[in-house]
Design a protein around this motif. Structure first.
Motif: not given
Length: 528
Positions: A76-81, A441-446, A448-452, A491-492
Protein backbone atom coordinates in the motif's frame (compact mmCIF):
# COMPACT_ATOMS: atom_id res chain seq x y z
CA UNK A 1 -18.53 -44.29 -8.96
CA UNK A 2 -21.75 -43.82 -10.90
CA UNK A 3 -23.43 -40.55 -11.72
CA UNK A 4 -26.52 -41.76 -9.87
CA UNK A 5 -24.54 -42.27 -6.66
CA UNK A 6 -22.84 -38.87 -6.96
CA UNK A 7 -26.22 -37.15 -7.31
CA UNK A 8 -27.49 -38.90 -4.22
CA UNK A 9 -24.70 -37.47 -2.09
CA UNK A 10 -26.33 -34.05 -1.83
CA UNK A 11 -29.68 -32.42 -2.47
CA UNK A 12 -28.45 -28.96 -3.35
CA UNK A 13 -26.73 -29.93 -6.59
CA UNK A 14 -29.02 -31.56 -9.14
CA UNK A 15 -26.12 -33.04 -11.08
CA UNK A 16 -22.34 -33.30 -10.79
CA UNK A 17 -20.12 -31.39 -13.18
CA UNK A 18 -18.94 -33.19 -16.28
CA UNK A 19 -15.56 -34.85 -16.32
CA UNK A 20 -13.27 -32.49 -18.19
CA UNK A 21 -9.90 -33.63 -19.43
CA UNK A 22 -7.14 -31.15 -18.75
CA UNK A 23 -5.83 -29.26 -21.75
CA UNK A 24 -2.37 -29.93 -23.02
CA UNK A 25 0.30 -27.68 -21.65
CA UNK A 26 0.72 -25.90 -24.97
CA UNK A 27 -2.96 -24.98 -25.20
CA UNK A 28 -3.73 -21.29 -24.70
CA UNK A 29 -6.45 -20.32 -22.24
CA UNK A 30 -8.00 -16.92 -22.98
CA UNK A 31 -8.48 -14.45 -20.11
CA UNK A 32 -12.27 -14.73 -20.23
CA UNK A 33 -12.32 -18.50 -20.46
CA UNK A 34 -13.25 -20.28 -17.25
CA UNK A 35 -12.14 -23.92 -17.19
CA UNK A 36 -12.85 -26.15 -14.20
CA UNK A 37 -11.14 -29.50 -13.99
CA UNK A 38 -13.20 -31.84 -11.89
CA UNK A 39 -13.71 -35.55 -11.48
CA UNK A 40 -16.61 -37.42 -9.96
CA UNK A 41 -14.29 -38.51 -7.17
CA UNK A 42 -13.41 -34.91 -6.21
CA UNK A 43 -17.04 -33.88 -6.57
CA UNK A 44 -18.12 -36.60 -4.17
CA UNK A 45 -15.52 -35.47 -1.62
CA UNK A 46 -16.81 -31.87 -1.75
CA UNK A 47 -20.44 -32.83 -1.44
CA UNK A 48 -19.72 -35.11 1.53
CA UNK A 49 -18.37 -32.12 3.51
CA UNK A 50 -20.44 -31.40 6.61
CA UNK A 51 -21.80 -27.96 7.51
CA UNK A 52 -19.32 -27.75 10.38
CA UNK A 53 -16.44 -28.48 8.02
CA UNK A 54 -17.65 -25.89 5.54
CA UNK A 55 -17.94 -23.36 8.34
CA UNK A 56 -14.35 -23.89 9.48
CA UNK A 57 -13.14 -23.67 5.88
CA UNK A 58 -14.82 -20.31 5.33
CA UNK A 59 -13.75 -18.98 8.72
CA UNK A 60 -10.18 -19.79 7.70
CA UNK A 61 -10.69 -17.98 4.37
CA UNK A 62 -11.62 -14.78 6.17
CA UNK A 63 -9.14 -15.01 9.06
CA UNK A 64 -6.28 -12.53 8.53
CA UNK A 65 -2.83 -13.99 7.90
CA UNK A 66 -0.68 -11.47 9.74
CA UNK A 67 2.43 -12.09 7.63
CA UNK A 68 0.42 -11.39 4.49
CA UNK A 69 -1.16 -8.29 6.01
CA UNK A 70 2.27 -6.91 6.90
CA UNK A 71 3.23 -7.34 3.25
CA UNK A 72 0.06 -5.47 2.32
CA UNK A 73 1.17 -2.49 4.42
CA UNK A 74 4.37 -2.31 2.39
CA UNK A 75 2.46 -2.77 -0.89
CA UNK A 76 0.00 0.00 0.00
CA UNK A 77 2.80 2.41 0.91
CA UNK A 78 4.66 1.53 -2.29
CA UNK A 79 1.49 2.19 -4.31
CA UNK A 80 1.29 5.67 -2.78
CA UNK A 81 4.82 6.41 -3.94
CA UNK A 82 4.00 5.16 -7.44
CA UNK A 83 0.96 7.47 -7.42
CA UNK A 84 3.11 10.49 -6.53
CA UNK A 85 5.52 9.74 -9.37
CA UNK A 86 2.66 9.15 -11.80
CA UNK A 87 1.19 12.55 -10.87
CA UNK A 88 4.52 14.21 -11.60
CA UNK A 89 4.62 12.57 -15.04
CA UNK A 90 1.02 13.36 -15.98
CA UNK A 91 -0.99 15.30 -13.36
CA UNK A 92 -4.17 15.53 -15.46
CA UNK A 93 -4.65 11.85 -16.32
CA UNK A 94 -5.19 8.90 -14.00
CA UNK A 95 -4.01 5.54 -15.36
CA UNK A 96 -5.35 2.73 -13.14
CA UNK A 97 -2.91 0.29 -14.75
CA UNK A 98 -0.06 2.33 -13.29
CA UNK A 99 -1.53 3.14 -9.87
CA UNK A 100 -4.80 1.99 -8.35
CA UNK A 101 -5.03 5.25 -6.35
CA UNK A 102 -6.21 8.45 -8.00
CA UNK A 103 -4.04 10.56 -5.65
CA UNK A 104 -6.07 13.75 -6.20
CA UNK A 105 -4.83 17.23 -5.37
CA UNK A 106 -7.00 18.89 -2.70
CA UNK A 107 -5.25 22.22 -3.45
CA UNK A 108 -4.79 22.90 0.27
CA UNK A 109 -1.28 23.66 1.43
CA UNK A 110 -1.85 24.25 5.13
CA UNK A 111 -3.62 22.73 8.10
CA UNK A 112 -5.79 24.69 10.54
CA UNK A 113 -3.97 25.96 13.60
CA UNK A 114 -6.89 25.62 16.01
CA UNK A 115 -6.78 29.35 16.61
CA UNK A 116 -9.28 30.22 13.85
CA UNK A 117 -12.35 32.11 15.09
CA UNK A 118 -15.57 33.37 13.58
CA UNK A 119 -18.82 32.26 11.94
CA UNK A 120 -18.40 30.07 8.87
CA UNK A 121 -20.83 28.03 6.82
CA UNK A 122 -20.60 24.65 5.14
CA UNK A 123 -22.71 23.22 2.33
CA UNK A 124 -22.95 19.43 2.14
CA UNK A 125 -24.33 17.74 -0.97
CA UNK A 126 -23.81 14.13 -1.98
CA UNK A 127 -27.24 12.57 -2.31
CA UNK A 128 -30.95 13.27 -2.12
CA UNK A 129 -30.52 15.70 0.80
CA UNK A 130 -28.84 19.09 0.90
CA UNK A 131 -27.44 20.26 4.24
CA UNK A 132 -26.25 23.63 5.53
CA UNK A 133 -24.01 23.85 8.59
CA UNK A 134 -23.22 26.96 10.63
CA UNK A 135 -20.00 26.60 12.62
CA UNK A 136 -18.94 29.02 15.33
CA UNK A 137 -15.17 28.62 15.69
CA UNK A 138 -13.99 29.74 19.13
CA UNK A 139 -10.25 29.10 18.94
CA UNK A 140 -8.23 26.57 20.92
CA UNK A 141 -9.76 23.84 18.80
CA UNK A 142 -13.27 24.50 20.11
CA UNK A 143 -16.42 25.05 18.08
CA UNK A 144 -20.19 24.73 18.13
CA UNK A 145 -22.44 24.14 15.17
CA UNK A 146 -26.04 24.04 14.00
CA UNK A 147 -27.44 22.54 10.82
CA UNK A 148 -30.44 22.54 8.51
CA UNK A 149 -31.32 19.83 5.99
CA UNK A 150 -33.82 19.64 3.13
CA UNK A 151 -34.72 16.89 0.68
CA UNK A 152 -34.26 17.66 -3.00
CA UNK A 153 -37.70 16.15 -3.58
CA UNK A 154 -39.24 19.05 -1.63
CA UNK A 155 -38.33 21.59 -4.34
CA UNK A 156 -41.56 23.09 -5.68
CA UNK A 157 -39.97 24.17 -8.97
CA UNK A 158 -39.56 20.54 -10.08
CA UNK A 159 -42.52 18.92 -8.34
CA UNK A 160 -43.99 17.79 -11.69
CA UNK A 161 -40.82 15.89 -12.67
CA UNK A 162 -40.49 12.19 -11.84
CA UNK A 163 -37.11 12.54 -10.13
CA UNK A 164 -37.47 16.14 -8.98
CA UNK A 165 -34.18 18.03 -9.07
CA UNK A 166 -32.43 14.78 -10.01
CA UNK A 167 -34.40 14.61 -13.26
CA UNK A 168 -32.67 15.24 -16.60
CA UNK A 169 -35.30 17.92 -17.36
CA UNK A 170 -34.44 19.89 -14.21
CA UNK A 171 -31.94 22.64 -14.95
CA UNK A 172 -28.71 23.39 -13.16
CA UNK A 173 -30.10 26.81 -12.23
CA UNK A 174 -33.10 25.19 -10.54
CA UNK A 175 -30.83 22.97 -8.47
CA UNK A 176 -28.45 25.70 -7.35
CA UNK A 177 -31.33 28.11 -6.73
CA UNK A 178 -32.74 25.47 -4.39
CA UNK A 179 -29.38 25.42 -2.56
CA UNK A 180 -29.46 29.21 -2.32
CA UNK A 181 -33.02 29.33 -1.01
CA UNK A 182 -32.19 26.74 1.65
CA UNK A 183 -29.13 28.70 2.80
CA UNK A 184 -31.16 31.91 2.94
CA UNK A 185 -33.85 30.30 5.11
CA UNK A 186 -31.23 28.99 7.51
CA UNK A 187 -29.31 32.27 7.73
CA UNK A 188 -32.54 34.10 8.60
CA UNK A 189 -33.30 31.50 11.25
CA UNK A 190 -29.79 31.88 12.74
CA UNK A 191 -30.09 35.73 12.67
CA UNK A 192 -27.08 36.02 10.35
CA UNK A 193 -29.34 37.58 7.73
CA UNK A 194 -31.86 40.32 8.37
CA UNK A 195 -33.81 41.01 5.16
CA UNK A 196 -34.42 44.65 6.06
CA UNK A 197 -30.78 45.37 6.93
CA UNK A 198 -29.18 48.10 4.82
CA UNK A 199 -25.89 46.20 4.66
CA UNK A 200 -25.44 42.45 4.88
CA UNK A 201 -22.32 40.83 6.37
CA UNK A 202 -20.88 38.28 3.97
CA UNK A 203 -19.80 34.92 5.40
CA UNK A 204 -17.35 32.48 3.85
CA UNK A 205 -18.49 28.90 3.16
CA UNK A 206 -16.91 25.59 2.29
CA UNK A 207 -18.70 23.16 -0.03
CA UNK A 208 -18.47 19.39 0.39
CA UNK A 209 -19.57 18.29 -3.07
CA UNK A 210 -19.46 14.50 -3.25
CA UNK A 211 -19.58 13.91 -6.99
CA UNK A 212 -16.65 13.39 -9.41
CA UNK A 213 -15.01 16.74 -10.12
CA UNK A 214 -11.87 18.09 -11.69
CA UNK A 215 -10.38 20.36 -9.04
CA UNK A 216 -8.50 23.19 -10.74
CA UNK A 217 -8.00 25.18 -7.55
CA UNK A 218 -9.43 25.32 -4.05
CA UNK A 219 -12.39 27.33 -5.37
CA UNK A 220 -12.84 25.84 -8.84
CA UNK A 221 -14.29 22.36 -9.25
CA UNK A 222 -15.74 21.28 -12.59
CA UNK A 223 -18.40 18.55 -12.34
CA UNK A 224 -17.19 15.67 -14.54
CA UNK A 225 -20.34 13.57 -14.46
CA UNK A 226 -23.33 12.85 -12.25
CA UNK A 227 -23.44 9.56 -10.32
CA UNK A 228 -25.88 8.00 -7.82
CA UNK A 229 -28.81 8.32 -10.24
CA UNK A 230 -28.56 12.09 -10.82
CA UNK A 231 -29.22 13.40 -14.34
CA UNK A 232 -29.84 17.09 -13.64
CA UNK A 233 -29.68 19.28 -16.75
CA UNK A 234 -28.88 16.57 -19.27
CA UNK A 235 -32.03 17.19 -21.32
CA UNK A 236 -31.82 20.99 -21.09
CA UNK A 237 -29.64 23.78 -22.38
CA UNK A 238 -28.65 24.52 -18.77
CA UNK A 239 -26.55 21.49 -17.72
CA UNK A 240 -24.44 21.13 -14.60
CA UNK A 241 -21.90 18.67 -15.99
CA UNK A 242 -18.84 20.39 -17.40
CA UNK A 243 -19.35 23.52 -15.30
CA UNK A 244 -17.75 24.93 -12.16
CA UNK A 245 -19.70 23.99 -9.03
CA UNK A 246 -18.38 26.99 -7.07
CA UNK A 247 -19.26 29.44 -9.84
CA UNK A 248 -22.82 28.09 -10.15
CA UNK A 249 -23.32 28.26 -6.37
CA UNK A 250 -22.01 31.82 -5.96
CA UNK A 251 -24.08 32.97 -8.96
CA UNK A 252 -27.22 31.60 -7.26
CA UNK A 253 -26.29 33.42 -4.04
CA UNK A 254 -26.12 36.67 -5.97
CA UNK A 255 -29.50 36.07 -7.63
CA UNK A 256 -31.16 35.55 -4.24
CA UNK A 257 -29.09 38.14 -2.37
CA UNK A 258 -27.64 35.58 0.03
CA UNK A 259 -24.57 36.96 1.87
CA UNK A 260 -22.53 33.79 1.44
CA UNK A 261 -19.53 33.07 -0.74
CA UNK A 262 -18.10 29.61 -1.36
CA UNK A 263 -14.33 29.95 -1.05
CA UNK A 264 -13.39 26.27 -0.89
CA UNK A 265 -14.66 22.97 -2.29
CA UNK A 266 -13.56 19.60 -0.92
CA UNK A 267 -14.67 16.05 -0.25
CA UNK A 268 -15.65 14.44 3.05
CA UNK A 269 -12.28 12.71 3.59
CA UNK A 270 -10.31 15.95 3.33
CA UNK A 271 -12.93 17.58 5.57
CA UNK A 272 -12.39 14.86 8.17
CA UNK A 273 -8.65 15.53 8.14
CA UNK A 274 -9.16 19.28 8.57
CA UNK A 275 -11.75 18.80 11.32
CA UNK A 276 -9.40 16.52 13.21
CA UNK A 277 -6.47 18.89 12.74
CA UNK A 278 -8.49 21.82 14.15
CA UNK A 279 -9.78 19.97 17.21
CA UNK A 280 -6.47 18.21 17.83
CA UNK A 281 -4.87 21.53 18.73
CA UNK A 282 -6.84 21.70 21.97
CA UNK A 283 -5.30 18.46 23.30
CA UNK A 284 -1.78 17.21 23.87
CA UNK A 285 -1.77 14.79 20.94
CA UNK A 286 0.48 14.39 17.90
CA UNK A 287 -0.43 16.40 14.77
CA UNK A 288 -3.40 15.15 12.75
CA UNK A 289 -2.05 14.40 9.27
CA UNK A 290 -4.52 11.68 8.18
CA UNK A 291 -8.24 11.67 7.49
CA UNK A 292 -10.08 8.38 7.05
CA UNK A 293 -13.67 7.53 6.11
CA UNK A 294 -14.92 4.12 7.26
CA UNK A 295 -18.60 3.95 6.45
CA UNK A 296 -20.58 3.16 3.32
CA UNK A 297 -17.23 3.49 1.53
CA UNK A 298 -13.58 3.75 2.50
CA UNK A 299 -11.13 6.51 1.64
CA UNK A 300 -8.10 8.28 3.07
CA UNK A 301 -6.42 11.66 2.73
CA UNK A 302 -3.10 12.74 4.17
CA UNK A 303 -0.65 15.64 4.41
CA UNK A 304 2.31 15.00 2.09
CA UNK A 305 5.16 17.38 2.89
CA UNK A 306 6.90 16.61 -0.43
CA UNK A 307 3.74 17.09 -2.54
CA UNK A 308 4.95 20.22 -4.34
CA UNK A 309 7.95 18.29 -5.67
CA UNK A 310 5.53 15.91 -7.37
CA UNK A 311 3.58 18.61 -9.17
CA UNK A 312 0.80 19.17 -6.63
CA UNK A 313 -0.57 22.64 -5.88
CA UNK A 314 -1.26 21.79 -2.24
CA UNK A 315 0.01 19.33 0.35
CA UNK A 316 -3.19 17.43 1.14
CA UNK A 317 -3.73 14.45 -1.14
CA UNK A 318 -7.03 12.60 -1.50
CA UNK A 319 -6.02 8.98 -2.18
CA UNK A 320 -9.35 7.51 -3.36
CA UNK A 321 -7.92 4.26 -1.99
CA UNK A 322 -11.06 2.12 -2.26
CA UNK A 323 -9.74 0.99 -5.64
CA UNK A 324 -6.60 -0.60 -4.14
CA UNK A 325 -6.10 -4.03 -5.70
CA UNK A 326 -2.59 -5.22 -4.81
CA UNK A 327 -1.90 -8.21 -2.55
CA UNK A 328 -5.54 -8.41 -1.41
CA UNK A 329 -6.49 -11.66 0.40
CA UNK A 330 -9.55 -12.29 -1.78
CA UNK A 331 -11.79 -15.35 -1.44
CA UNK A 332 -14.27 -16.98 -3.80
CA UNK A 333 -16.97 -14.93 -2.06
CA UNK A 334 -15.15 -11.71 -2.92
CA UNK A 335 -14.75 -12.75 -6.55
CA UNK A 336 -18.44 -13.63 -6.87
CA UNK A 337 -19.53 -10.33 -5.31
CA UNK A 338 -17.27 -8.40 -7.66
CA UNK A 339 -18.47 -10.35 -10.71
CA UNK A 340 -22.09 -9.61 -9.78
CA UNK A 341 -21.29 -5.87 -9.75
CA UNK A 342 -21.69 -5.47 -13.51
CA UNK A 343 -21.43 -1.67 -13.45
CA UNK A 344 -18.08 -1.68 -11.63
CA UNK A 345 -16.69 -5.17 -12.14
CA UNK A 346 -13.00 -5.26 -11.25
CA UNK A 347 -13.09 -1.84 -9.55
CA UNK A 348 -13.06 -0.76 -5.90
CA UNK A 349 -11.75 -4.16 -4.78
CA UNK A 350 -10.59 -2.95 -1.37
CA UNK A 351 -13.86 -1.12 -0.76
CA UNK A 352 -15.80 -4.29 -1.60
CA UNK A 353 -13.94 -6.12 1.18
CA UNK A 354 -14.17 -3.42 3.83
CA UNK A 355 -17.03 -0.97 3.54
CA UNK A 356 -20.52 -0.96 4.95
CA UNK A 357 -22.02 -1.00 1.46
CA UNK A 358 -20.74 -4.56 0.94
CA UNK A 359 -20.35 -6.22 4.36
CA UNK A 360 -23.98 -7.33 4.41
CA UNK A 361 -23.82 -8.91 0.95
CA UNK A 362 -20.47 -10.58 1.69
CA UNK A 363 -21.98 -12.08 4.83
CA UNK A 364 -25.10 -13.25 3.01
CA UNK A 365 -23.09 -14.99 0.30
CA UNK A 366 -20.88 -16.72 2.87
CA UNK A 367 -23.94 -17.81 4.86
CA UNK A 368 -25.67 -19.50 1.93
CA UNK A 369 -22.42 -21.19 0.92
CA UNK A 370 -22.08 -22.77 4.35
CA UNK A 371 -25.78 -23.51 4.99
CA UNK A 372 -26.38 -24.57 1.37
CA UNK A 373 -29.80 -26.26 1.13
CA UNK A 374 -30.55 -25.32 4.74
CA UNK A 375 -30.64 -21.65 3.70
CA UNK A 376 -34.23 -20.47 3.08
CA UNK A 377 -35.24 -19.12 -0.36
CA UNK A 378 -35.24 -15.49 0.82
CA UNK A 379 -31.60 -15.78 1.92
CA UNK A 380 -30.59 -16.35 -1.71
CA UNK A 381 -31.90 -12.94 -2.70
CA UNK A 382 -28.96 -10.55 -3.32
CA UNK A 383 -28.59 -7.66 -0.87
CA UNK A 384 -31.26 -8.99 1.48
CA UNK A 385 -28.82 -8.69 4.40
CA UNK A 386 -27.43 -5.24 5.23
CA UNK A 387 -24.46 -4.07 7.26
CA UNK A 388 -26.89 -2.89 9.95
CA UNK A 389 -28.27 -6.43 10.13
CA UNK A 390 -24.75 -7.82 10.51
CA UNK A 391 -24.06 -5.40 13.36
CA UNK A 392 -27.26 -6.47 15.11
CA UNK A 393 -26.27 -10.12 14.79
CA UNK A 394 -22.76 -9.47 16.13
CA UNK A 395 -23.98 -7.50 19.15
CA UNK A 396 -26.73 -9.96 20.11
CA UNK A 397 -25.92 -10.77 23.76
CA UNK A 398 -29.01 -12.89 24.45
CA UNK A 399 -28.26 -16.42 25.63
CA UNK A 400 -30.24 -18.08 22.83
CA UNK A 401 -29.53 -15.43 20.17
CA UNK A 402 -33.18 -14.53 20.20
CA UNK A 403 -32.54 -11.07 18.73
CA UNK A 404 -30.78 -12.67 15.76
CA UNK A 405 -33.56 -15.23 15.35
CA UNK A 406 -36.25 -12.54 15.30
CA UNK A 407 -34.27 -10.41 12.84
CA UNK A 408 -33.68 -13.27 10.39
CA UNK A 409 -37.28 -14.39 10.73
CA UNK A 410 -38.34 -10.90 9.69
CA UNK A 411 -36.01 -10.44 6.71
CA UNK A 412 -35.77 -14.05 5.48
CA UNK A 413 -39.12 -15.42 6.70
CA UNK A 414 -37.47 -18.43 8.31
CA UNK A 415 -36.84 -19.72 11.82
CA UNK A 416 -33.29 -21.00 12.24
CA UNK A 417 -32.31 -23.57 14.89
CA UNK A 418 -29.74 -22.49 17.46
CA UNK A 419 -26.85 -24.34 15.79
CA UNK A 420 -27.41 -22.48 12.53
CA UNK A 421 -27.70 -19.15 14.36
CA UNK A 422 -24.23 -19.85 15.75
CA UNK A 423 -22.96 -20.52 12.22
CA UNK A 424 -24.41 -17.23 10.94
CA UNK A 425 -23.00 -15.28 13.87
CA UNK A 426 -19.48 -16.67 13.39
CA UNK A 427 -19.49 -15.85 9.67
CA UNK A 428 -20.66 -12.28 10.28
CA UNK A 429 -17.99 -11.86 12.93
CA UNK A 430 -15.25 -13.22 10.63
CA UNK A 431 -16.16 -10.85 7.78
CA UNK A 432 -16.36 -7.81 10.05
CA UNK A 433 -13.08 -8.84 11.66
CA UNK A 434 -11.38 -8.97 8.25
CA UNK A 435 -12.81 -5.54 7.40
CA UNK A 436 -11.24 -4.18 10.59
CA UNK A 437 -7.86 -5.77 9.80
CA UNK A 438 -7.82 -4.32 6.27
CA UNK A 439 -8.71 -0.88 7.67
CA UNK A 440 -5.73 -1.17 10.03
CA UNK A 441 -3.52 -1.90 7.01
CA UNK A 442 -4.64 1.38 5.40
CA UNK A 443 -3.98 3.40 8.56
CA UNK A 444 -0.59 1.75 9.11
CA UNK A 445 0.57 2.36 5.54
CA UNK A 446 -0.54 6.00 5.37
CA UNK A 447 0.91 6.68 8.82
CA UNK A 448 4.27 5.30 7.68
CA UNK A 449 4.12 7.51 4.59
CA UNK A 450 3.88 10.62 6.79
CA UNK A 451 7.33 9.75 8.23
CA UNK A 452 6.04 10.56 11.71
CA UNK A 453 6.18 7.02 13.11
CA UNK A 454 9.24 7.58 15.25
CA UNK A 455 9.49 8.86 18.82
CA UNK A 456 11.56 11.88 17.74
CA UNK A 457 8.67 13.05 15.51
CA UNK A 458 6.09 12.47 18.23
CA UNK A 459 3.82 10.21 16.21
CA UNK A 460 0.74 11.07 14.15
CA UNK A 461 -3.01 11.37 14.67
CA UNK A 462 -5.62 9.93 12.32
CA UNK A 463 -9.13 11.44 12.29
CA UNK A 464 -11.78 8.84 11.47
CA UNK A 465 -15.37 9.46 10.42
CA UNK A 466 -18.01 7.05 9.16
CA UNK A 467 -20.62 4.72 10.62
CA UNK A 468 -18.45 1.59 10.65
CA UNK A 469 -15.95 3.12 13.04
CA UNK A 470 -18.19 5.41 15.06
CA UNK A 471 -21.17 3.09 15.57
CA UNK A 472 -19.53 -0.32 16.05
CA UNK A 473 -17.53 -0.70 19.31
CA UNK A 474 -16.01 -3.93 17.97
CA UNK A 475 -14.43 -1.99 15.11
CA UNK A 476 -12.90 0.62 17.41
CA UNK A 477 -11.48 -2.00 19.75
CA UNK A 478 -10.12 -4.50 17.24
CA UNK A 479 -8.58 -1.99 14.81
CA UNK A 480 -6.06 -1.12 17.52
CA UNK A 481 -5.25 -4.80 17.98
CA UNK A 482 -4.47 -5.18 14.28
CA UNK A 483 -2.36 -2.02 14.24
CA UNK A 484 -0.27 -3.61 16.99
CA UNK A 485 -0.04 -6.81 14.95
CA UNK A 486 1.08 -5.31 11.63
CA UNK A 487 3.39 -2.59 13.02
CA UNK A 488 4.41 -3.85 16.44
CA UNK A 489 3.21 -2.25 19.67
CA UNK A 490 6.11 0.16 19.99
CA UNK A 491 5.41 1.69 16.58
CA UNK A 492 1.60 1.48 16.60
CA UNK A 493 1.50 3.29 19.94
CA UNK A 494 2.67 6.38 18.02
CA UNK A 495 -0.65 6.45 16.11
CA UNK A 496 -3.48 8.29 17.86
CA UNK A 497 -6.95 7.43 16.55
CA UNK A 498 -9.35 10.35 16.78
CA UNK A 499 -13.07 9.76 16.23
CA UNK A 500 -14.16 12.70 14.07
CA UNK A 501 -17.68 14.04 14.04
CA UNK A 502 -19.19 15.33 10.80
CA UNK A 503 -16.09 15.83 8.67
CA UNK A 504 -18.19 16.77 5.67
CA UNK A 505 -19.89 19.56 7.66
CA UNK A 506 -17.54 20.94 10.30
CA UNK A 507 -14.49 20.12 8.18
CA UNK A 508 -15.87 22.11 5.27
CA UNK A 509 -16.51 25.16 7.47
CA UNK A 510 -13.02 24.86 8.97
CA UNK A 511 -11.61 24.74 5.44
CA UNK A 512 -13.35 28.03 4.65
CA UNK A 513 -11.85 29.50 7.82
CA UNK A 514 -8.40 28.23 6.87
CA UNK A 515 -8.69 29.88 3.48
CA UNK A 516 -9.77 32.99 5.38
CA UNK A 517 -8.60 36.32 4.11
CA UNK A 518 -5.99 34.74 1.83
CA UNK A 519 -8.74 34.14 -0.77
CA UNK A 520 -7.81 31.28 -3.08
CA UNK A 521 -7.14 32.33 -6.65
CA UNK A 522 -7.49 30.38 -9.88
CA UNK A 523 -4.57 28.09 -10.60
CA UNK A 524 -3.12 28.34 -7.13
CA UNK A 525 -3.78 27.35 -3.58
CA UNK A 526 -3.73 29.56 -0.52
CA UNK A 527 -1.16 32.29 -0.49
CA UNK A 528 1.62 31.32 1.85
Amino acid sequence: MTVKFARALTREFPAPPPVVKPKKTDDVVEDDEFVEYATLRNWAMVTMETMEQRLERYIEYFTPNLAHYRNMVAAFEHEMQIGLEAHLSNPDVWNPDVCSFKMLDACIDRLPTGREKGIYYALDFGGTNFRVVRAALKGRGKLSFSQYKRSLMSASSTASLNKGLMDSRATASQMFDFFSETCKEFMVKMADLKPDAAQKTEHQAGFTFSFPCTLKSINNAVLMEWTKGFETGRSTNDPAEGHDVVGMTNAAFERFEVPLKVSAVLNDTVGTLLSGAYEMNRDNHPPCLIGLILGTGINAAYFEKEALAFGYKGNIINLECGNFNRELPTTNVDHELDFADVANRGGQRLEKMVSGAYIGELSRRAIVKVLQHHAPPCAWKPHSLSCEHVCTIMTDASSDYGVTENLLSEIWNHSFPYAQLCVIRRLCHAIMNRSTALSAVVIAAVARKTHHLQPAMGGVSCAIDGSLYKCIPFFQRVIRTYLDAVLGKNISSLIHLLPADDGSGKGSAICAATVGASKASDGSCFSR
